[in-house]
Design an enzyme around this catalytic site. Structure first.
Site, PDB file in Angstrom:
ATOM      1  N   SER A   1     -11.013  -1.143  -1.150  1.00  0.00           N
ATOM      2  CA  SER A   1      -9.751  -1.057  -0.416  1.00  0.00           C
ATOM      3  C   SER A   1      -9.946  -1.360   1.055  1.00  0.00           C
ATOM      4  O   SER A   1      -9.088  -1.942   1.692  1.00  0.00           O
ATOM      5  CB  SER A   1      -9.213   0.373  -0.480  1.00  0.00           C
ATOM      6  OG  SER A   1      -8.390   0.548  -1.577  1.00  0.00           O
TER       7      SER A   1
ATOM      8  N   HIS B   1      -3.933   6.341   3.067  1.00  0.00           N
ATOM      9  CA  HIS B   1      -4.570   5.077   2.672  1.00  0.00           C
ATOM     10  C   HIS B   1      -3.928   3.881   3.363  1.00  0.00           C
ATOM     11  O   HIS B   1      -4.616   3.009   3.911  1.00  0.00           O
ATOM     12  CB  HIS B   1      -4.469   4.945   1.153  1.00  0.00           C
ATOM     13  CG  HIS B   1      -5.277   3.828   0.579  1.00  0.00           C
ATOM     14  ND1 HIS B   1      -4.817   2.537   0.515  1.00  0.00           N
ATOM     15  CD2 HIS B   1      -6.513   3.811   0.024  1.00  0.00           C
ATOM     16  CE1 HIS B   1      -5.747   1.777  -0.067  1.00  0.00           C
ATOM     17  NE2 HIS B   1      -6.784   2.532  -0.363  1.00  0.00           N
TER      18      HIS B   1
ATOM     19  N   ASP C   1       0.853  -1.184   0.000  1.00  0.00           N
ATOM     20  CA  ASP C   1       0.000   0.000   0.000  1.00  0.00           C
ATOM     21  C   ASP C   1       0.888   1.232   0.000  1.00  0.00           C
ATOM     22  O   ASP C   1       1.986   1.203  -0.565  1.00  0.00           O
ATOM     23  CB  ASP C   1      -0.932  -0.069   1.228  1.00  0.00           C
ATOM     24  CG  ASP C   1      -2.276   0.600   0.984  1.00  0.00           C
ATOM     25  OD1 ASP C   1      -2.272   1.814   0.713  1.00  0.00           O
ATOM     26  OD2 ASP C   1      -3.319  -0.073   1.060  1.00  0.00           O
TER      27      ASP C   1
END
Ligand SMILES: *[C@@H]1O[C@H](CO)[C@@H](O)[C@H](O)[C@H]1NC(C)=O
Ligand SMILES: *[C@@H]1O[C@H](CO)[C@@H](O)[C@H](O)[C@H]1NC(C)=O
Ligand SMILES: *[C@@H]1O[C@H](CO)[C@@H](O)[C@H](O)[C@H]1NC(C)=O
Ligand SMILES: *[C@@H]1O[C@H](CO)[C@@H](O)[C@H](O)[C@H]1NC(C)=O
Length: 733
Positions: free
Chosen positions: A544, A230, A155
């Site tokens: 996600s 994120h 990620d």
């Protein structure tokens, strides 16, 4: 900035490649691009041999070893073989003809799978540490005493100081882990702990495909430190340690935020920068992670649509992970560009050797209300933390695009703004209202209101549907001085029905292999609260957010991977439907398949024996008649072209405890217009732990169904175990 010499060399090399690239494009009129040359299983004795071979092979097309050396970006030599390099299309084409090569394809950057914006609200974490008591309780309740699971996290990195990554209560780093803690910007190598046990980062592919990081004009860390939110968010969903938050969204109680497997470890592979992840970098991360010996890889990015397996970097890496008993869990993708609901066939990451996760809602909504001057009140939705006291004049502002409110008297008023297309930037509208002097916004949504995604509004905002909007507009038209008040947001729990599919979650059928159902299962992905950098908490939405929920629970109540017979479960051992953490810990029966089954599957897709030999690292004997993909021992059954009767076989493995019932009976939910019969109807596992059954599909004489029809078969032991397989069939003339 402790940049090492090796780092500097890498950066210099990159600059050199970039300048060669400019030169090459002007000299020959053909532009060099970043290509991946994939060469399958690694059969050479060591990495040096691989690298030499790569340079030699490349020299044949670039005209010299020196040119070859400078063209190479990544060598893949630990877990599979290949390299990435700057090549002209003609050079790439010549390489693809070499017998050592499985595939050559351009490296592109895939987006992370969050929804339209970085929708978040910030909250300061109140308390980050806990006494041993809570850890012990959590451990006993969820995991039992053993808990060594390493999640490889592909990620945007993590914020290592976040309370979610505290290593309090964790034992020593598992001895089978072979990874390392790579230092970089704001990330000294001693920052890893017993929670974040490894960290690596990859940017070379990103820079070649998108430009140098420092030219982005945005802040970043050239290290595994998260500069995007994120990564911290998804990592804390998967394995975050518990942190207490007080009163999120005016809820009455303080809440604990905790990941699915709070005692699992993290090995960080930062492959995404500014929301994009380069294929060549992703493959390098796989090359390392498989060698590092992680147990699970969690990945929340992918191509916009499904890609042929041999040219899909995520599938290629996952294939080699599968062969090392590493489960790859990937998000299914978000499709919200052209409409309200995700389109059929939009699902990405569809290889059967990965678990593909769609997004669902949770049983929580954020509600508030609008009260008009005539005392009419409407329920509204929203996640705006800002509140507006008292009543204010009300005005319609249409779509509230930039500069569109200039000629309207909006000062000190609440402005009604309409969403025009699902992709509209809602935050921008609130900015337009604020700049026009407005004090609040009533936003009229086009999507299902129960699926309102949190946004970072800059004025107090509530969200209503089209019907309420009509009534409010009517009131504004008919009233001389219309006014309204909006209430602060409240958290409402136990919403029914839930879960529902999140509207943006990409859907099947599988565009590459329609005879394999994808996504495999769904997990919470709407307004998921989790950690972000600087020890704050935010809500994001997307597949996600769903994938790490699954990565977290792929282990049983002893902390070990779910067992299938006497070995760890592969991605194909798990059933489908909504993720049920409690049930997943005791599935009763599992569907299992191995490398040889995958060879049958690959033979069906590629008749090129040489490529298959390279990919699997041995001489492949494809069966004379290709085995259709619906015969793969998958936990679901899809038949995309049912012309006449077809029989499908499955093997189930008994994994329940010996005390549970060993007799399973089948029940069938018939798809419309297709007769489904199962043989035998009983499976008695006292005769063996692996038993077969056959499903006979017969299109009805009158069935003229142009589309997929759905049903299921369920094996039940009459007690706690119900093992359901979804069926999707399409009858064709
Ligand atoms: C493929 O590359 C190897 C290594 O450089 C070389 O020996 C071989 O001749 C090449 N084969 C073809 C068909 O180009
Ligand atoms: C929406 O607009 C805000 C500024 O108002 C900006 O920060 C944000 O990046 C935009 N989001 C998207 C997805 O374009
Ligand atoms: C696992 O079970 C298989 C048969 O299902 C057997 O061949 C194998 O030897 C077993 N392995 C171990 C380590 O017990
Ligand atoms: C079950 O099916 C597998 C694969 O088709 C086959 O190899 C095996 O022999 C079968 N087992 C039994 C008990 O029929």
């Amino acid at each position: 900035m402790g940049t090492s010499t090796a780092e500097k060399m890498k950066m210099l090399k990159l600059l050199f490649i970039l300048s060669c690239l400019l030169f090459a494009s002007s000299a020959h009129g053909t532009i060099a691009k970043h290509y991946i040359v994939y060469m399958g299983e690694n059969s050479l004795p060591n990495s040096e041999a691989v690298i030499n071979y790569n340079h030699e092979m490349l020299a044949q097309v670039t005209g010299g070893v020196e040119k070859a050396r400078s063209a190479v970006v990544h060598h893949y030599h630990k877990s599979f073989r290949g390299f990435s390099a700057m090549l002209t299309p003609e050079e790439a084409n010549r390489l693809s003809k070499n017998h050592s090569v499985v595939s050559v394809f351009e490296s592109t950057s895939h987006p992370l799978h969050t929804t339209r914006s970085w929708n978040f609200m910030l909250e300061q974490v109140q308390e980050g540490s806990f006494g041993k008591g809570l850890f012990t309780k959590l451990r006993e309740r969820i995991y039992g005493p053993k808990h060594d699971v390493i999640v490889g996290h592909f990620d945007s990195g993590v914020w290592p100081e976040s309370s979610s990554f505290s290593d309090q209560g964790l034992g020593p780093v598992p001895d089978y882990f072979r990874g390392q803690c790579t230092a970089g910007d704001g990330f000294p190598s001693n920052i890893c702990n017993r929670k974040i046990i490894g960290a690596r980062y990859y940017y070379q592919g990103y820079e070649l495909e998108n430009g140098l990081l420092q030219n982005s004009g945005r802040p970043f860390y050239r290290s595994a430190r998260d500069d995007n939110n994120h990564g911290t968010h998804t990592a804390s969903i998967a394995v975050g340690a518990p942190v207490v938050k007080t009163k999120i969204m005016n809820s009455l109680n303080s809440q604990v935020i905790v990941g699915g497997a709070p005692l699992a470890r993290l090995s960080i592979y930062k492959v995404c920068w500014f929301g994009k992840c380069s294929c060549a970098d992703l493959l390098k991360a796989y090359d390392d992670a498989v060698w590092d010996n992680v147990d699970v890889i969690s990945l929340s990015a992918g191509p916009a649509k499904a890609v042929n397996y041999l040219e899909d970097c995520i599938a290629i890496g996952a294939y080699h992970a599968f062969r090392s008993n590493i489960v790859v869990v990937a998000s299914a993708g978000n499709d919200e560009q052209n409409g309200v609901l995700a389109r059929d066939g939009s699902v990405a990451n569809v290889a059967p050797w990965m678990i593909t996760v769609g997004a669902s809602t949770v049983d929580r909504e954020f509600v508030n209300s609008v009260t008009l001057g005539n005392n009419e009140a409407f329920q509204a939705h929203g996640t705006s933390k800002l509140t507006l006291q008292g009543s204010h004049l009300l005005v319609s502002g249409s779509y509230c695009h930039k500069n569109s409110l200039k000629n309207r008297a909006t000062t000190a008023k609440i402005v009604v703004c309409f969403v025009q297309t699902p992709g509209d930037n809602r935050t921008d509208k609130s900015e337009v209202v604020r700049q026009a002097g407005g004090v609040g916004m009533i936003l009229v949504e086009t999507v299902d209101l129960s699926q309102t995604i949190s946004d970072n509004y800059v004025v107090p905002t509530v969200i209503i549907g089209q019907e309420e909007a009509r009534q409010i507009e009517d009131y504004i038209k008919k009233t001389k001085t219309p006014f309204a008040s909006i209430s602060p947001v409240q958290t409402e729990l136990h919403i029914k029905p839930s879960p529902k599919m999140a509207y943006f979650s990409s859907k099947g059928p599988n565009a590459i292999t329609p005879d394999i159902i994808k996504p495999d299962l769904i997990a919470p992905g709407l307004n998921i609260m989790a950690a972000i950098p600087h020890d704050q908490v935010a809500m994001y939405s997307g597949t996600s957010m769903a994938a790490p929920h699954v990565a977290a629970i792929l282990h049983d109540n002893t902390g070990n991977p779910i067992q299938s017979g006497n070995r760890s479960a592969t991605p194909f051992d798990l059933g489908s439907g909504h993720l049920e953490p409690d049930l997943a810990l005791s599935p009763g029966l599992v569907y299992d398949f191995n490398e040889n089954d995958l060879i049958d599957f690959l033979c069906y897709h590629t008749q090129n024996y040489n490529k298959l030999d390279k990919m699997v690292g041995k001489s492949v004997q494809c069966k004379p008649r290709p085995v259709p993909p619906y015969q793969l021992n998958y936990p679901t059954i899809a038949i995309s072209h049912l012309k006449g009767p077809i029989s499908v076989s499955r093997t189930v493995t008994f994994v329940a405890s010996r005390e549970s019932s060993q007799l399973y009976r089948v029940s069938i939910k018939q798809p419309e217009g297709v007769a489904v019969m199962v043989e035998p109807q009983f499976l008695d596992f006292s005769r063996g732990t692996k038993l077969n059954y056959t499903v006979h599909f017969t299109p009805g004489s009158s069935s003229r169904v142009p589309n997929y029809v759905f049903g299921s078969i369920t094996w039940s032991d009459g007690k706690q175990h119900q093992v359901r397989s979804a069926i999707a069939v399409r009858v064709v003339a």
